[in-house]
Design a protein around this motif. Structure first.
Motif, PDB file in Angstrom:
ATOM      1  N   LEU A 285       0.834  -1.195   0.000  1.00 43.89           N
ATOM      2  CA  LEU A 285       0.000   0.000   0.000  1.00 43.89           C
ATOM      3  C   LEU A 285       0.875   1.254   0.000  1.00 43.89           C
ATOM      4  O   LEU A 285       2.070   1.179   0.330  1.00 43.89           O
ATOM      5  N   PRO A 286       0.326   2.410  -0.352  1.00 45.26           N
ATOM      6  CA  PRO A 286       1.127   3.636  -0.352  1.00 45.26           C
ATOM      7  C   PRO A 286       1.703   3.941   1.024  1.00 45.26           C
ATOM      8  O   PRO A 286       1.168   3.524   2.055  1.00 45.26           O
ATOM      9  N   ARG A 287       2.783   4.688   1.010  1.00 41.49           N
ATOM     10  CA  ARG A 287       3.432   5.064   2.270  1.00 41.49           C
ATOM     11  C   ARG A 287       2.492   5.863   3.157  1.00 41.49           C
ATOM     12  O   ARG A 287       2.437   5.660   4.371  1.00 41.49           O
ATOM     13  N   TRP A 288       1.751   6.788   2.544  1.00 40.64           N
ATOM     14  CA  TRP A 288       0.890   7.676   3.323  1.00 40.64           C
ATOM     15  C   TRP A 288      -0.503   7.080   3.399  1.00 40.64           C
ATOM     16  O   TRP A 288      -1.062   6.649   2.401  1.00 40.64           O
ATOM     17  N   ASN A 289      -1.089   7.074   4.586  1.00 42.90           N
ATOM     18  CA  ASN A 289      -2.424   6.531   4.751  1.00 42.90           C
ATOM     19  C   ASN A 289      -3.235   7.426   5.695  1.00 42.90           C
ATOM     20  O   ASN A 289      -2.690   8.295   6.380  1.00 42.90           O
TER      21      ASN A 289
END
Length: 302
Positions: A285-289
């Motif tokens: 998943l993307p680094r930023w959540n």
């Protein structure tokens, strides 16, 4: 409806009840944006004096809307209606209003984390609210995370597309650290001499948008068919904008990058096919959540 053509196209794919609720939520978002920037349906920015006073009006009317009180403003009354029907909370709205507060304070991002925090407030948090309007359980954190990803993808695409327009309005959402690393002096990124150095930064924005768009598609698979179709259509349309900016190089800001009617319909048709298929999972998943960005927001209140 007036405002975003991309949103209008995608929202028409919802069932009637979801569509009407989505339009009510959009009306509040549009009205808040116009009030905050003293503009009309997202057009040219007005005089920015008095921004704090306009922000106070937004907070006051939103609070009254959630208290089921009449506000004498149709957009805020609309929010009160959809909140009662779907379970939207004042806390969700506060996350969105915090983005307007950042702009009112003349805030600029220093780091990528700052940029993503801003995107969370002005679009990721809207994605969360829209998911609840579509019937997602407010306790379904993972699906709300993916809805936030879609909002982040939209905003990153918008920032990449609007670098020139924002500069003309005295705003810049490119992190100062990115500009420094590229050797671009503050406030001069749109000057011809620095256009070549600006291109990789726009590509970086487009890359981040693509990562979050992919993650959002995983969450879309959990929605009912027509909702899934609408979300995937919007993802395709906004994703195309980010790709156009990345492909246009230094000419990306000579004209406003957009998708035409025929192109939008093509994305709608492709989204129908995608809505019938089972999406593949992501290895990472993307680094930023959503949760990390909410934590950063809590540590640096406006």
């Amino acid at each position: 409806m007036r405002g975003s053509r991309s949103f209008t196209v995608a929202s028409r794919l919802f069932d009637r009840e979801t569509r009407e609720r989505a339009w009510l939520l959009y009306a509040w978002c549009r009205r808040c944006d116009d009030l905050a920037d003293d503009q009309d349906h997202g057009h040219a920015l007005g005089a920015q004096a008095g921004a704090e006073d306009r922000l106070a009006i937004i907070r006051q009317l939103t609070t009254r809307a959630f208290a089921a009180e009449e506000t004498d403003d149709p957009a805020f009354d609309a929010l009160g209606v959809v909140a009662l029907e779907t379970g939207l909370t004042m806390r969700m709205a506060d996350d969105v209003i915090a983005g307007f507060a950042l702009d009112a304070a003349g805030w600029r991002p220093r780091s990528e984390a700052d940029l993503m925090r801003y995107c969370y407030h002005v679009a990721g948090a809207v994605g969360v609210m829209m998911a609840v309007v579509m019937g997602v359980d407010p306790q379904d954190g993972d699906t709300l995370d993916r809805a936030c990803d879609l909002g982040l993808a939209f905003q990153l695409a918008n920032i990449a597309r609007d670098i020139g327009e924002d500069a003309a309005a005295g705003r810049c959402y490119l992190p100062a650290e990115w500009l420094e690393q590229a050797g671009i002096p503050a406030g001069r990124h749109m000057q011809p001499a620095f256009r070549p150095a600006l291109v990789p930064l726009a590509a970086r924005l487009a890359g981040l948008a693509r990562e979050h768009e992919r993650a959002a598609r995983i969450g879309a698979a959990r929605l009912r068919f027509r909702q899934r179709w609408a979300v995937l259509s919007a993802a395709g349309i906004y994703g195309a904008i980010a790709r156009k900016v990345g492909a246009a190089g230094a000419d990306a800001w000579n004209t406003r990058q957009a998708t035409g009617r025929i192109e939008k319909l093509g994305h709608v048709a492709e989204a129908f096919r995608q809505a019938l298929a089972r999406p593949r999972g992501l290895e990472r998943l993307p680094r930023w959540n959503r949760r990390e960005l909410a934590r950063l927001a809590a540590q640096a209140p406006i």
